[in-house]
Design a protein around this motif. Sequence first.
Motif, short mmCIF file in Angstrom:
data_model
loop_
_atom_site.label_atom_id
_atom_site.label_comp_id
_atom_site.label_asym_id
_atom_site.label_seq_id
_atom_site.Cartn_x
_atom_site.Cartn_y
_atom_site.Cartn_z
N ILE A 7 -5.55 -43.75 -24.04
CA ILE A 7 -5.44 -42.49 -23.07
C ILE A 7 -5.77 -43.35 -21.14
N ASP A 8 -5.35 -44.04 -20.50
CA ASP A 8 -6.06 -44.06 -19.21
C ASP A 8 -5.65 -43.18 -18.45
N ASP A 9 -7.10 -43.35 -17.55
CA ASP A 9 -6.71 -42.17 -16.14
C ASP A 9 -5.60 -41.50 -15.90
N LEU A 10 -5.51 -40.40 -17.90
CA LEU A 10 -5.17 -38.97 -17.56
C LEU A 10 -5.11 -38.27 -16.77
N ARG A 11 -4.55 -37.38 -15.71
CA ARG A 11 -3.93 -36.51 -14.96
C ARG A 11 -2.61 -36.15 -15.13
N ILE A 12 -3.28 -34.95 -15.56
CA ILE A 12 -1.95 -34.03 -15.77
C ILE A 12 -2.30 -31.96 -14.83
N ALA A 53 0.39 -33.34 -23.84
CA ALA A 53 0.85 -34.88 -23.08
C ALA A 53 1.40 -35.87 -24.52
N VAL A 54 0.72 -36.37 -25.13
CA VAL A 54 0.61 -37.02 -26.04
C VAL A 54 2.01 -37.71 -26.55
N ILE A 68 -0.58 -43.71 -21.36
CA ILE A 68 -0.96 -43.23 -23.21
C ILE A 68 0.01 -43.98 -23.67
N LEU A 69 -0.73 -44.41 -24.22
CA LEU A 69 -0.26 -45.86 -25.70
C LEU A 69 -0.48 -45.67 -26.44
N LEU A 70 0.63 -45.38 -27.13
CA LEU A 70 0.36 -45.32 -28.99
C LEU A 70 1.20 -47.17 -29.58
N ASP A 71 0.48 -47.36 -29.97
CA ASP A 71 -0.22 -48.78 -30.46
C ASP A 71 0.83 -49.47 -29.46
N GLY A 72 0.06 -50.01 -27.94
CA GLY A 72 0.38 -50.73 -27.36
C GLY A 72 1.54 -50.04 -26.57
N GLU A 73 2.88 -48.67 -26.99
CA GLU A 73 3.92 -48.72 -26.06
C GLU A 73 3.37 -47.12 -24.78
N VAL A 75 3.82 -43.62 -24.02
CA VAL A 75 4.86 -42.79 -24.55
C VAL A 75 5.81 -42.30 -22.68
N LEU A 76 4.35 -42.25 -21.91
CA LEU A 76 5.20 -42.13 -20.54
C LEU A 76 6.28 -42.38 -19.55
N THR A 77 6.47 -44.07 -19.92
CA THR A 77 7.69 -43.87 -20.15
C THR A 77 8.77 -44.12 -20.90
N MET A 78 8.78 -43.46 -22.14
CA MET A 78 9.98 -43.87 -23.36
C MET A 78 11.39 -43.28 -22.47
N GLY A 79 12.06 -43.43 -23.00
CA GLY A 79 13.16 -43.06 -23.38
C GLY A 79 13.18 -42.00 -24.07
N TRP A 80 13.79 -40.57 -23.81
CA TRP A 80 14.12 -39.52 -24.60
C TRP A 80 14.24 -39.96 -26.85
N GLY A 81 15.29 -41.67 -26.74
CA GLY A 81 16.16 -41.75 -27.56
C GLY A 81 14.92 -42.22 -28.33
N ARG A 82 14.17 -42.58 -28.09
CA ARG A 82 13.02 -43.39 -28.26
C ARG A 82 11.21 -42.82 -28.58
N LEU A 83 11.70 -42.13 -27.30
CA LEU A 83 10.75 -40.58 -27.72
C LEU A 83 11.02 -39.81 -29.01
N ARG A 84 11.83 -39.54 -29.52
CA ARG A 84 12.39 -38.24 -30.65
C ARG A 84 12.19 -39.56 -31.77
N ALA A 85 12.03 -40.85 -32.09
CA ALA A 85 11.44 -41.71 -32.89
C ALA A 85 10.73 -41.92 -33.31
N VAL A 86 10.49 -41.55 -31.96
CA VAL A 86 8.19 -41.91 -32.20
C VAL A 86 7.17 -40.33 -32.70
N ARG A 87 8.10 -39.05 -32.51
CA ARG A 87 7.53 -37.87 -32.76
C ARG A 87 7.67 -37.99 -34.44
N TRP A 88 6.88 -37.59 -35.08
CA TRP A 88 6.91 -37.56 -36.48
C TRP A 88 6.24 -38.88 -37.21
N ALA A 89 7.28 -40.24 -36.51
CA ALA A 89 7.15 -41.28 -37.72
C ALA A 89 6.12 -42.23 -36.92
#
Length: 326
Positions: A7-12, A53-54, A68-73, A75-89
Amino acid sequence: MTPVLDIDDLRITYHGSRGPIPAVRGVSLTLDPGETLGLAGESGCGKSTLAAAVLRLLPPGTEVTGRILLDGEDVLTMGWGRLRAVRWARASIVFQGAMHSLNPVQRIVRQIAEPIVLHEGVERAAAEDRAVELMAAVGLPAWRAKSYPHELSGGQRQRVMIAMALACSPDLIIADEATTALDVMIQAQVLRLLKSLVAERSIALVMISHDLSVLTDTCERLAVMYAGRLVEYGPAHEVFTTARHPYSEGLAGAFPTVGDTAARRRPRGLPGDPPDPAALPGGCPFHPRCPVALDACATTDVTLLDVRPGWRAACLRVPATKEADV
Protein backbone atom coordinates in the motif's frame (compact mmCIF):
# COMPACT_ATOMS: atom_id res chain seq x y z
CA MET A 1 10.43 -11.17 -3.25
CA THR A 2 7.25 -9.39 -4.38
CA PRO A 3 5.18 -8.29 -1.39
CA VAL A 4 1.76 -9.89 -1.05
CA LEU A 5 0.38 -6.46 -0.13
CA ASP A 6 1.98 -3.12 -0.93
CA ILE A 7 0.00 0.00 0.00
CA ASP A 8 1.52 3.31 -1.10
CA ASP A 9 0.22 6.73 0.02
CA LEU A 10 -3.37 5.52 0.30
CA ARG A 11 -5.93 8.30 0.79
CA ILE A 12 -9.65 7.61 1.19
CA THR A 13 -12.27 10.34 1.38
CA TYR A 14 -15.99 9.90 1.92
CA HIS A 15 -18.38 12.54 0.59
CA GLY A 16 -21.54 13.33 2.53
CA SER A 17 -23.83 16.16 3.54
CA ARG A 18 -21.02 17.72 5.62
CA GLY A 19 -18.63 17.71 2.69
CA PRO A 20 -15.44 15.64 2.28
CA ILE A 21 -14.50 13.37 5.20
CA PRO A 22 -10.88 12.10 5.02
CA ALA A 23 -10.94 8.63 6.59
CA VAL A 24 -7.45 7.47 5.56
CA ARG A 25 -4.70 10.01 4.98
CA GLY A 26 -1.51 8.84 3.31
CA VAL A 27 -0.98 5.32 4.68
CA SER A 28 1.86 3.17 3.31
CA LEU A 29 2.38 -0.49 4.31
CA THR A 30 4.02 -3.63 2.92
CA LEU A 31 3.44 -7.26 3.82
CA ASP A 32 5.52 -10.20 2.56
CA PRO A 33 4.36 -13.84 2.23
CA GLY A 34 3.92 -15.46 5.63
CA GLU A 35 4.17 -12.16 7.52
CA THR A 36 1.64 -11.02 10.12
CA LEU A 37 0.69 -7.40 10.71
CA GLY A 38 -1.54 -6.04 13.46
CA LEU A 39 -3.49 -2.85 12.77
CA ALA A 40 -4.61 -1.09 15.95
CA GLY A 41 -6.53 2.01 16.97
CA GLU A 42 -9.78 3.22 18.46
CA SER A 43 -13.07 3.14 16.57
CA GLY A 44 -13.12 5.81 13.88
CA CYS A 45 -9.37 5.82 13.22
CA GLY A 46 -9.68 4.32 9.72
CA LYS A 47 -8.76 0.66 10.29
CA SER A 48 -11.83 -0.96 8.71
CA THR A 49 -11.89 1.58 5.88
CA LEU A 50 -8.33 0.59 5.04
CA ALA A 51 -9.27 -3.11 5.12
CA ALA A 52 -12.29 -2.62 2.88
CA ALA A 53 -10.21 -0.67 0.37
CA VAL A 54 -7.85 -3.62 -0.19
CA LEU A 55 -10.64 -5.46 -2.03
CA ARG A 56 -12.57 -2.35 -3.14
CA LEU A 57 -15.50 -2.92 -0.81
CA LEU A 58 -16.03 0.78 -0.12
CA PRO A 59 -19.36 2.55 -0.83
CA PRO A 60 -19.96 4.06 -4.27
CA GLY A 61 -18.74 7.63 -4.53
CA THR A 62 -15.79 7.13 -2.18
CA GLU A 63 -12.65 8.88 -3.42
CA VAL A 64 -9.55 6.68 -3.32
CA THR A 65 -6.04 7.67 -4.42
CA GLY A 66 -2.64 6.02 -4.10
CA ARG A 67 -1.84 2.39 -4.85
CA ILE A 68 -2.91 -0.97 -3.43
CA LEU A 69 -0.83 -3.75 -4.96
CA LEU A 70 -1.79 -7.40 -4.48
CA ASP A 71 1.13 -9.54 -5.67
CA GLY A 72 2.23 -6.55 -7.74
CA GLU A 73 -1.17 -5.88 -9.35
CA ASP A 74 -2.99 -2.62 -8.55
CA VAL A 75 -6.45 -3.31 -7.12
CA LEU A 76 -7.59 0.26 -7.81
CA THR A 77 -7.13 -0.10 -11.59
CA MET A 78 -8.61 -3.60 -11.97
CA GLY A 79 -11.70 -4.12 -14.09
CA TRP A 80 -14.72 -5.66 -12.37
CA GLY A 81 -14.13 -9.08 -13.90
CA ARG A 82 -10.55 -9.19 -12.69
CA LEU A 83 -11.57 -7.88 -9.27
CA ARG A 84 -14.16 -10.65 -8.86
CA ALA A 85 -11.46 -13.19 -9.72
CA VAL A 86 -9.07 -11.73 -7.13
CA ARG A 87 -11.57 -11.71 -4.25
CA TRP A 88 -11.45 -14.99 -2.29
CA ALA A 89 -8.79 -16.45 -4.63
CA ARG A 90 -5.96 -13.97 -3.90
CA ALA A 91 -7.23 -12.19 -0.80
CA SER A 92 -10.16 -12.69 1.56
CA ILE A 93 -11.66 -11.01 4.62
CA VAL A 94 -13.00 -12.41 7.89
CA PHE A 95 -15.46 -9.92 9.34
CA GLN A 96 -16.42 -9.46 12.98
CA GLY A 97 -20.08 -10.45 12.77
CA ALA A 98 -20.14 -13.99 11.41
CA MET A 99 -23.91 -14.28 11.89
CA HIS A 100 -24.39 -11.24 9.65
CA SER A 101 -21.96 -12.59 7.03
CA LEU A 102 -23.43 -16.09 6.72
CA ASN A 103 -26.62 -16.97 4.85
CA PRO A 104 -29.11 -18.09 7.54
CA VAL A 105 -31.03 -20.41 5.17
CA GLN A 106 -28.07 -22.33 3.72
CA ARG A 107 -26.13 -25.13 5.36
CA ILE A 108 -22.56 -24.21 6.18
CA VAL A 109 -20.97 -26.82 3.90
CA ARG A 110 -22.66 -25.22 0.92
CA GLN A 111 -21.47 -21.75 1.94
CA ILE A 112 -17.86 -22.87 2.34
CA ALA A 113 -18.01 -24.70 -1.01
CA GLU A 114 -19.50 -21.76 -2.93
CA PRO A 115 -16.25 -19.83 -3.60
CA ILE A 116 -14.56 -23.07 -4.68
CA VAL A 117 -17.29 -23.72 -7.24
CA LEU A 118 -17.30 -20.13 -8.52
CA HIS A 119 -13.54 -19.54 -8.70
CA GLU A 120 -12.19 -22.97 -9.57
CA GLY A 121 -15.04 -24.49 -11.59
CA VAL A 122 -15.14 -27.57 -9.37
CA GLU A 123 -18.26 -29.76 -9.29
CA ARG A 124 -20.51 -29.10 -6.30
CA ALA A 125 -19.94 -32.55 -4.73
CA ALA A 126 -16.14 -32.26 -4.96
CA ALA A 127 -16.27 -28.72 -3.60
CA GLU A 128 -18.32 -29.87 -0.62
CA ASP A 129 -15.80 -32.64 0.06
CA ARG A 130 -13.08 -29.97 0.18
CA ALA A 131 -15.31 -27.87 2.41
CA VAL A 132 -15.47 -30.71 4.94
CA GLU A 133 -11.65 -30.93 4.86
CA LEU A 134 -11.47 -27.18 5.53
CA MET A 135 -13.87 -27.61 8.44
CA ALA A 136 -11.50 -30.18 9.93
CA ALA A 137 -8.58 -27.77 9.43
CA VAL A 138 -10.34 -25.12 11.55
CA GLY A 139 -11.48 -27.59 14.21
CA LEU A 140 -15.09 -28.23 13.17
CA PRO A 141 -16.33 -31.86 13.11
CA ALA A 142 -17.64 -33.25 9.81
CA TRP A 143 -21.12 -33.87 11.24
CA ARG A 144 -21.54 -30.08 11.49
CA ALA A 145 -21.45 -29.79 7.69
CA LYS A 146 -25.25 -29.95 7.40
CA SER A 147 -25.85 -27.43 10.18
CA TYR A 148 -27.34 -23.99 9.66
CA PRO A 149 -25.55 -20.93 11.11
CA HIS A 150 -28.03 -20.50 13.97
CA GLU A 151 -27.24 -24.03 15.15
CA LEU A 152 -23.60 -23.12 15.83
CA SER A 153 -21.99 -21.21 18.68
CA GLY A 154 -20.31 -17.85 18.08
CA GLY A 155 -16.87 -19.43 18.03
CA GLN A 156 -17.98 -22.14 15.59
CA ARG A 157 -19.50 -19.56 13.25
CA GLN A 158 -16.24 -17.61 13.30
CA ARG A 159 -14.41 -20.83 12.38
CA VAL A 160 -16.78 -21.23 9.43
CA MET A 161 -15.82 -17.73 8.28
CA ILE A 162 -12.13 -18.65 8.52
CA ALA A 163 -12.76 -21.85 6.53
CA MET A 164 -14.51 -19.78 3.84
CA ALA A 165 -11.57 -17.36 3.77
CA LEU A 166 -9.20 -20.32 3.23
CA ALA A 167 -11.37 -22.02 0.60
CA CYS A 168 -9.45 -20.86 -2.47
CA SER A 169 -5.99 -20.81 -0.83
CA PRO A 170 -5.50 -17.02 -0.85
CA ASP A 171 -2.15 -15.32 -0.33
CA LEU A 172 -3.64 -12.78 2.07
CA ILE A 173 -6.28 -12.90 4.82
CA ILE A 174 -7.59 -9.78 6.52
CA ALA A 175 -9.22 -10.45 9.90
CA ASP A 176 -11.27 -7.35 10.78
CA GLU A 177 -12.09 -7.51 14.52
CA ALA A 178 -12.60 -11.25 13.98
CA THR A 179 -12.46 -12.16 17.68
CA THR A 180 -13.94 -9.07 19.35
CA ALA A 181 -17.42 -10.52 19.94
CA LEU A 182 -16.15 -13.82 21.36
CA ASP A 183 -15.59 -14.74 24.99
CA VAL A 184 -11.97 -14.95 26.11
CA MET A 185 -11.70 -18.74 25.91
CA ILE A 186 -13.08 -18.94 22.36
CA GLN A 187 -11.03 -15.88 21.41
CA ALA A 188 -7.86 -17.66 22.51
CA GLN A 189 -8.81 -20.74 20.46
CA VAL A 190 -9.47 -18.70 17.31
CA LEU A 191 -6.21 -16.77 17.72
CA ARG A 192 -4.23 -20.02 18.08
CA LEU A 193 -5.98 -21.32 14.98
CA LEU A 194 -5.06 -18.24 12.93
CA LYS A 195 -1.44 -18.41 14.04
CA SER A 196 -1.15 -22.10 13.16
CA LEU A 197 -2.78 -21.65 9.75
CA VAL A 198 -0.45 -18.75 8.89
CA ALA A 199 2.56 -20.88 9.85
CA GLU A 200 1.40 -23.99 7.99
CA ARG A 201 0.24 -22.29 4.78
CA SER A 202 2.57 -19.24 4.58
CA ILE A 203 -0.43 -16.93 4.45
CA ALA A 204 0.09 -13.22 4.97
CA LEU A 205 -2.26 -11.98 7.71
CA VAL A 206 -3.51 -8.49 8.52
CA MET A 207 -5.31 -8.56 11.86
CA ILE A 208 -7.35 -5.52 12.89
CA SER A 209 -8.26 -4.87 16.50
CA HIS A 210 -8.39 -2.20 19.20
CA ASP A 211 -6.77 -4.72 21.57
CA LEU A 212 -2.98 -4.34 21.46
CA SER A 213 -2.44 -7.38 23.67
CA VAL A 214 -4.24 -9.62 21.15
CA LEU A 215 -2.26 -8.18 18.25
CA THR A 216 1.05 -8.48 20.09
CA ASP A 217 0.37 -12.15 20.82
CA THR A 218 -0.60 -12.90 17.21
CA CYS A 219 1.44 -10.61 14.95
CA GLU A 220 5.10 -9.92 14.23
CA ARG A 221 4.64 -6.23 13.42
CA LEU A 222 2.21 -3.64 14.71
CA ALA A 223 0.83 -0.53 12.99
CA VAL A 224 -1.10 1.98 15.12
CA MET A 225 -3.57 4.31 13.40
CA TYR A 226 -4.96 7.61 14.64
CA ALA A 227 -7.12 10.08 12.70
CA GLY A 228 -6.58 8.18 9.45
CA ARG A 229 -2.77 8.02 9.66
CA LEU A 230 -0.12 5.67 10.96
CA VAL A 231 1.38 7.10 14.15
CA GLU A 232 3.64 4.14 14.96
CA TYR A 233 4.88 1.14 13.01
CA GLY A 234 7.35 -1.46 14.25
CA PRO A 235 7.99 -4.81 15.99
CA ALA A 236 4.79 -5.76 17.81
CA HIS A 237 6.27 -6.63 21.21
CA GLU A 238 8.45 -3.53 21.35
CA VAL A 239 5.67 -1.18 20.29
CA PHE A 240 3.42 -2.70 22.95
CA THR A 241 5.97 -2.59 25.79
CA THR A 242 8.03 0.52 24.91
CA ALA A 243 5.82 2.58 22.59
CA ARG A 244 7.39 5.79 21.25
CA HIS A 245 4.15 7.57 20.37
CA PRO A 246 1.99 8.75 23.31
CA TYR A 247 -1.14 7.37 21.62
CA SER A 248 0.35 3.89 21.30
CA GLU A 249 1.48 4.12 24.91
CA GLY A 250 -2.04 5.11 25.96
CA LEU A 251 -3.59 2.16 24.14
CA ALA A 252 -1.10 -0.24 25.72
CA GLY A 253 -1.61 1.28 29.16
CA ALA A 254 -5.39 0.86 28.98
CA PHE A 255 -4.99 -2.84 29.83
CA PRO A 256 -4.75 -3.63 33.56
CA THR A 257 -1.85 -5.70 34.86
CA VAL A 258 -3.11 -8.83 36.58
CA GLY A 259 -2.04 -8.86 40.21
CA ASP A 260 -0.94 -5.20 40.22
CA THR A 261 -3.08 -3.52 42.87
CA ALA A 262 -1.78 -0.05 42.09
CA ALA A 263 -2.66 -0.41 38.41
CA ARG A 264 -6.17 -1.53 39.34
CA ARG A 265 -6.70 1.47 41.59
CA ARG A 266 -5.27 3.96 39.09
CA PRO A 267 -6.36 2.71 35.66
CA ARG A 268 -4.58 4.39 32.79
CA GLY A 269 -6.24 5.47 29.59
CA LEU A 270 -6.82 8.45 27.36
CA PRO A 271 -9.23 11.33 27.93
CA GLY A 272 -11.70 12.29 25.23
CA ASP A 273 -12.36 10.71 21.86
CA PRO A 274 -10.64 10.61 18.46
CA PRO A 275 -11.25 13.81 16.47
CA ASP A 276 -14.01 14.21 13.92
CA PRO A 277 -12.38 13.39 10.55
CA ALA A 278 -14.26 16.31 9.00
CA ALA A 279 -12.80 18.78 11.54
CA LEU A 280 -9.28 17.68 12.40
CA PRO A 281 -7.22 19.93 14.70
CA GLY A 282 -4.11 21.64 13.38
CA GLY A 283 -0.65 20.19 13.81
CA CYS A 284 -0.52 16.69 15.29
CA PRO A 285 -4.16 15.52 15.48
CA PHE A 286 -3.44 13.79 18.80
CA HIS A 287 -2.11 16.86 20.59
CA PRO A 288 -5.45 17.87 22.28
CA ARG A 289 -5.44 14.50 24.11
CA CYS A 290 -1.70 14.07 24.51
CA PRO A 291 -0.40 14.14 28.11
CA VAL A 292 3.11 15.17 26.99
CA ALA A 293 2.32 17.55 24.12
CA LEU A 294 4.78 20.32 23.29
CA ASP A 295 3.77 23.79 22.12
CA ALA A 296 5.03 22.90 18.65
CA CYS A 297 2.66 19.92 18.45
CA ALA A 298 -0.29 22.29 17.86
CA THR A 299 1.27 23.66 14.67
CA THR A 300 3.64 20.96 13.37
CA ASP A 301 2.22 18.18 11.21
CA VAL A 302 4.62 15.36 12.09
CA THR A 303 5.40 12.52 9.68
CA LEU A 304 6.81 9.14 10.66
CA LEU A 305 10.35 9.44 12.03
CA ASP A 306 12.87 6.62 12.42
CA VAL A 307 13.27 5.23 15.93
CA ARG A 308 15.59 2.63 14.41
CA PRO A 309 15.46 0.53 11.22
CA GLY A 310 12.04 -1.08 10.95
CA TRP A 311 10.47 1.06 13.69
CA ARG A 312 8.96 4.51 13.09
CA ALA A 313 6.77 6.91 15.06
CA ALA A 314 5.10 10.23 14.22
CA CYS A 315 6.06 12.24 17.31
CA LEU A 316 8.31 15.26 17.85
CA ARG A 317 9.78 13.49 20.88
CA VAL A 318 11.17 10.61 18.80
CA PRO A 319 14.64 12.21 18.23
CA ALA A 320 15.00 12.66 22.01
CA THR A 321 14.04 9.06 22.72
CA LYS A 322 16.50 7.87 20.08
CA GLU A 323 19.34 9.73 21.79
CA ALA A 324 18.33 8.24 25.13
CA ASP A 325 18.65 4.74 23.66
CA VAL A 326 22.22 5.26 22.49
